[in-house]
Design a protein around this motif. Structure first.
Motif, PDB file in Angstrom:
ATOM      1  N   LEU A   1       0.800  -1.223   0.000  1.00 26.98           N
ATOM      2  CA  LEU A   1       0.000   0.000   0.000  1.00 26.98           C
ATOM      3  C   LEU A   1       0.832   1.271   0.000  1.00 26.98           C
ATOM      4  N   GLY A   2       2.112   1.160   0.318  1.00 29.20           N
ATOM      5  CA  GLY A   2       2.960   2.343   0.363  1.00 29.20           C
ATOM      6  C   GLY A   2       2.494   3.329   1.421  1.00 29.20           C
ATOM      7  N   ASP A   3       2.513   4.607   1.098  1.00 33.37           N
ATOM      8  CA  ASP A   3       2.109   5.644   2.055  1.00 33.37           C
ATOM      9  C   ASP A   3       0.639   5.537   2.451  1.00 33.37           C
ATOM     10  N   ARG A   4      -0.139   4.837   1.650  1.00 31.96           N
ATOM     11  CA  ARG A   4      -1.566   4.702   1.955  1.00 31.96           C
ATOM     12  C   ARG A   4      -1.795   4.059   3.321  1.00 31.96           C
ATOM     13  N   VAL A   5      -0.857   3.224   3.754  1.00 34.58           N
ATOM     14  CA  VAL A   5      -1.016   2.538   5.034  1.00 34.58           C
ATOM     15  C   VAL A   5      -1.025   3.517   6.204  1.00 34.58           C
ATOM     16  N   GLU A   6      -0.481   4.714   6.006  1.00 31.88           N
ATOM     17  CA  GLU A   6      -0.484   5.730   7.058  1.00 31.88           C
ATOM     18  C   GLU A   6      -1.662   6.693   6.930  1.00 31.88           C
ATOM     19  N   GLN A   7      -2.457   6.523   5.889  1.00 35.16           N
ATOM     20  CA  GLN A   7      -3.559   7.448   5.634  1.00 35.16           C
ATOM     21  C   GLN A   7      -4.926   6.844   5.929  1.00 35.16           C
ATOM     22  N   ILE A   8      -4.966   5.538   6.177  1.00 36.21           N
ATOM     23  CA  ILE A   8      -6.238   4.845   6.368  1.00 36.21           C
ATOM     24  C   ILE A   8      -6.205   4.064   7.689  1.00 36.21           C
ATOM     25  N   PRO A   9      -7.373   3.719   8.231  1.00 30.77           N
ATOM     26  CA  PRO A   9      -7.404   2.895   9.435  1.00 30.77           C
ATOM     27  C   PRO A   9      -7.040   1.438   9.132  1.00 30.77           C
ATOM     28  N   VAL A  10      -6.277   0.855  10.036  1.00 25.06           N
ATOM     29  CA  VAL A  10      -5.897  -0.560   9.981  1.00 25.06           C
ATOM     30  C   VAL A  10      -6.184  -1.135  11.365  1.00 25.06           C
ATOM     31  N   SER A  11      -7.162  -2.026  11.477  1.00 21.88           N
ATOM     32  CA  SER A  11      -7.467  -2.541  12.810  1.00 21.88           C
ATOM     33  C   SER A  11      -7.578  -4.052  12.819  1.00 21.88           C
ATOM     34  N   SER A  12      -7.409  -4.618  14.015  1.00 21.40           N
ATOM     35  CA  SER A  12      -7.561  -6.054  14.200  1.00 21.40           C
ATOM     36  C   SER A  12      -8.686  -6.306  15.192  1.00 21.40           C
ATOM     37  N   THR A  13      -9.769  -6.874  14.703  1.00 17.80           N
ATOM     38  CA  THR A  13     -10.896  -7.176  15.579  1.00 17.80           C
ATOM     39  C   THR A  13     -10.644  -8.431  16.420  1.00 17.80           C
ATOM     40  N   LYS A  14      -9.554  -9.143  16.137  1.00 16.85           N
ATOM     41  CA  LYS A  14      -9.177 -10.265  16.999  1.00 16.85           C
ATOM     42  C   LYS A  14      -8.800  -9.790  18.395  1.00 16.85           C
ATOM     43  N   SER A  15      -8.524  -8.508  18.532  1.00 22.76           N
ATOM     44  CA  SER A  15      -8.267  -7.969  19.869  1.00 22.76           C
ATOM     45  C   SER A  15      -9.482  -8.134  20.769  1.00 22.76           C
ATOM     46  N   MET A  16     -10.671  -8.249  20.159  1.00 20.81           N
ATOM     47  CA  MET A  16     -11.919  -8.401  20.920  1.00 20.81           C
ATOM     48  C   MET A  16     -12.505  -9.803  20.817  1.00 20.81           C
ATOM     49  N   THR A  17     -12.446 -10.393  19.638  1.00 20.75           N
ATOM     50  CA  THR A  17     -13.033 -11.720  19.450  1.00 20.75           C
ATOM     51  C   THR A  17     -12.094 -12.842  19.846  1.00 20.75           C
ATOM     52  N   GLY A  18     -10.792 -12.576  19.889  1.00 21.40           N
ATOM     53  CA  GLY A  18      -9.841 -13.666  19.878  1.00 21.40           C
ATOM     54  C   GLY A  18      -9.761 -14.223  18.465  1.00 21.40           C
ATOM     55  N   HIS A  19      -9.007 -15.304  18.300  1.00 21.80           N
ATOM     56  CA  HIS A  19      -8.798 -15.886  16.973  1.00 21.80           C
ATOM     57  C   HIS A  19      -9.719 -17.093  16.796  1.00 21.80           C
ATOM     58  N   MET A  20     -10.745 -16.914  15.973  1.00 24.35           N
ATOM     59  CA  MET A  20     -11.746 -17.950  15.741  1.00 24.35           C
ATOM     60  C   MET A  20     -11.328 -18.948  14.665  1.00 24.35           C
ATOM     61  N   ILE A  21     -10.071 -18.970  14.311  1.00 28.79           N
ATOM     62  CA  ILE A  21      -9.451 -19.914  13.385  1.00 28.79           C
ATOM     63  C   ILE A  21     -10.209 -19.913  12.043  1.00 28.79           C
ATOM     64  N   GLY A  22     -10.867 -21.002  11.672  1.00 25.29           N
ATOM     65  CA  GLY A  22     -11.540 -21.056  10.373  1.00 25.29           C
ATOM     66  C   GLY A  22     -12.693 -20.090  10.226  1.00 25.29           C
TER      67      GLY A  22
END
Length: 420
Positions: free
Chosen positions: A330-351
Motif C-alpha cells: 500500500l505504500g504511504d496509503r497505510v499511514e492514511q487509512i485505518p488498519v485494525s484487528s478485531t481479533k483484539s476483541m473476538t480472539g482468533h476464531m481460526i476457520g
C-alpha cells in the motif's frame, strides 16, 4: 475513495445477507454492537477443565443453547462448530430474505471453511470408545465427525441442492471459502452460495498443543487485555470459537428478486509461503503477492483501499510481517487509512475468523464506523492508525480483509460498496 468503475465484463458477486456466532454475541447485530463499543469476548475457560493447561483463557461462545435454534436430532448429532455454522447460515438466509424452493434449489451452493472441524465430538467418541467399548460410539459418528458435516447440515436444513462442500486452510479457511464461492458464482456454477467459516477447538488437546508451541498468549491478569495485536507487549493469540456465514449472489439474480445488496466482493487471491508450519515467511513474499493479486482481481489500486481489517493475531512474527507487507503493497496509503484487528476483541476464531472479518468489512462500508484494536497501548508503528481502543468514523468504500494460516496459507478478500 474508490473511483474506478466496476468491471462489467464478468459476473458480479454481491452479499445479500450475513450471520454470525461469536464470543461477542449470538448474531450479527449483537456482535457488531460489541465490536463498535470495543468490548472483549475473552475470559476464563469454562467449557473444559483448564486448571492444568498452559493457558486458561479463550474466546468462548457464551450462553449458546442450541435447542433454541435447532431440532433435537440435529443438536444430538452435531459438533458445536457445525451448530454455530448452521445457526449463522440460518441467520444469513433470513437476513437475505432468501427463499430456497424447487425452482432455485439446484442453483444454490454451500461452501464452509474450517481449520479443524468437529474436534470436540471426535474427542468425545474416542473417550467413549476407550471407556465403554465400541457400542458406545454413535452410528453417525463417522459422518458427523467429518469436516464436511457443517455444509452437509446447512444443505439439508435449507434445501440447497447445488454443490456442497468444505474447505480447509487453517486460519485462512473462512476467507478461502468466501473467495472460492465467489468464483463459483462468477463461473456460473451457482447463482447463490451460502459461504463462510466455523471452528471450535477450545479443547484440552488444542489448548495444550498450541500453548506448548508458545503460540497462545499466556498474559496474566485481566483476560480482556490478553489479545494485543500490533502492540509492543503482544505475546500470542487467544484461541476462540464461532462462525460467520454470508449469502453470495450474482448481481443480476439479487436485483431480479429485489434483494438488498449490502456490499460487493470484487477481489480474492490466495497463496502459500512454502516456508514453515507455524512461522510466516520473514519477507512476507507470498503474503504481498496475495494482497496485490486480490487488488488486481478487483481492478483496484492501493490508493483505492479505505480500510484494512488485518489478520492481526497478536503474535510477534505475524504482526511484524503483516505490517511490513502492508507497507510494501500500500505504500504511504497505510499511514492514511485505518488498519485494525478485531481479533483484539473476538480472539482468533481460526476457520471462522476470515468469514467474520469479511462481514465486519461489509458492516464498516454500511455503517461508516471502523471497529478498534483494543489493548494497543504501545503501537509497533505510531505512524499507522491502528484505531487504538475506540471505534472511529470513516467513509469507507473499499475494504481489504487479510487472513494468514499455519502451514503458510494466505488469503485476501476485497469488498467494495456496491455501485449499480
Amino acid at each position: 475513495m474508490a473511483t474506478n468503475a466496476p468491471d462489467r465484463a464478468r459476473r458480479r458477486v454481491v452479499i445479500t445477507g450475513w450471520g454470525m456466532v461469536t464470543p461477542l454475541g449470538l448474531d450479527a447485530e449483537s456482535s457488531w454492537e460489541a465490536l463498535r463499543a470495543g468490548r472483549s469476548g475473552i475470559g476464563p475457560i469454562t467449557q473444559i477443565e483448564a486448571d492444568d493447561l498452559p493457558v486458561k483463557i479463550a474466546g468462548e461462545v457464551k450462553d449458546f443453547d442450541p435447542a433454541r435454534y435447532l431440532p433435537y436430532k440435529v443438536v444430538r448429532r452435531t459438533d458445536p462448530y457445525a451448530r454455530y455454522a448452521l445457526v449463522a447460515a440460518q441467520e444469513a438466509v433470513e437476513h437475505a430474505k432468501l427463499t430456497i424452493d424447487e425452482n432455485n434449489a439446484h442453483r444454490v451452493g454451500v461452501l464452509i471453511g474450517s481449520g479443524y472441524g468437529p474436534m470436540k465430538s471426535n474427542g468425545e467418541h474416542v473417550r467413549d470408545l476407550d471407556a465403554k467399548g465400541p457400542r458406545a460410539v454413535p452410528p453417525m459418528a463417522a459422518v458427523t465427525g467429518a469436516i464436511d458435516s457443517a455444509p452437509g447440515e446447512i444443505s439439508m436444513a435449507t434445501g440447497a441442492t447445488g454443490p456442497s462442500r468444505a474447505t480447509s486452510s487453517a486460519c485462512a479457511s473462512g476467507t478461502d471459502a468466501v473467495g472460492e464461492a465467489v468464483r463459483w458464482v462468477r463461473a456460473g456454477a451457482s447463482d447463490i452460495v451460502i459461504a463462510g467459516g466455523a471452528d471450535d477447538i477450545i479443547t484440552r488437546v488444542d489448548i495444550a498443543g498450541s500453548g506448548n508451541a508458545k503460540a497462545l498468549s499466556s498474559r496474566e491478569g485481566d483476560p480482556t487485555e490478553a489479545s494485543r495485536p500490533f502492540d509492543e507487549d503482544r505475546g500470542g493469540f487467544v484461541m476462540a470459537a464461532g462462525a460467520g456465514v454470508v449469502v453470495l449472489e450474482a448481481e443480476e439474480h439479487a436485483l431480479a428478486r429485489g434483494a438488498r445488496i449490502l456490499a460487493e466482493v470484487v477481489g480474492y487471491a490466495a497463496s502459500s509461503d512454502a516456508y514453515h508450519w507455524t512461522a510466516p515467511h520473514p519477507e512476507g513474499t507470498s503474503v504481498r503477492r496475495a494482497m496485490r493479486e486480490a487488488l488486481d482481481d478487483a481492478g483496484l489500486t492501493p490508493d483505492d483501499v479505505d480500510y484494512v481489517n488485518a489478520h492481526g493475531t497478536g503474535t510477534q512474527l505475524n504482526d511484524k510481517t503483516e505490517l511490513a507487507s502492508l507497507r510494501a503493497v500500500l505504500g504511504d496509503r497505510v499511514e492514511q487509512i485505518p488498519v485494525s484487528s478485531t481479533k483484539s476483541m473476538t480472539g482468533h476464531m481460526i476457520g471462522a475468523a476470515g468469514a467474520v472479518e469479511a462481514i465486519i468489512g461489509g458492516l464498516v462500508i454500511n455503517d461508516g464506523v471502523v471497529p478498534p484494536t483494543i489493548n494497543c497501548h504501545k503501537p509497533i508503528d505510531p505512524s499507522v492508525n491502528f484505531v487504538a481502543h475506540t471505534a472511529q468514523r470513516h467513509d469507507v468504500d473499499v475494504v481489504m480483509s487479510n487472513s494468514f494460516g499455519f502451514g503458510g496459507h494466505n488469503a485476501v478478500l476485497v469488498l467494495r460498496r456496491w455501485i449499480p
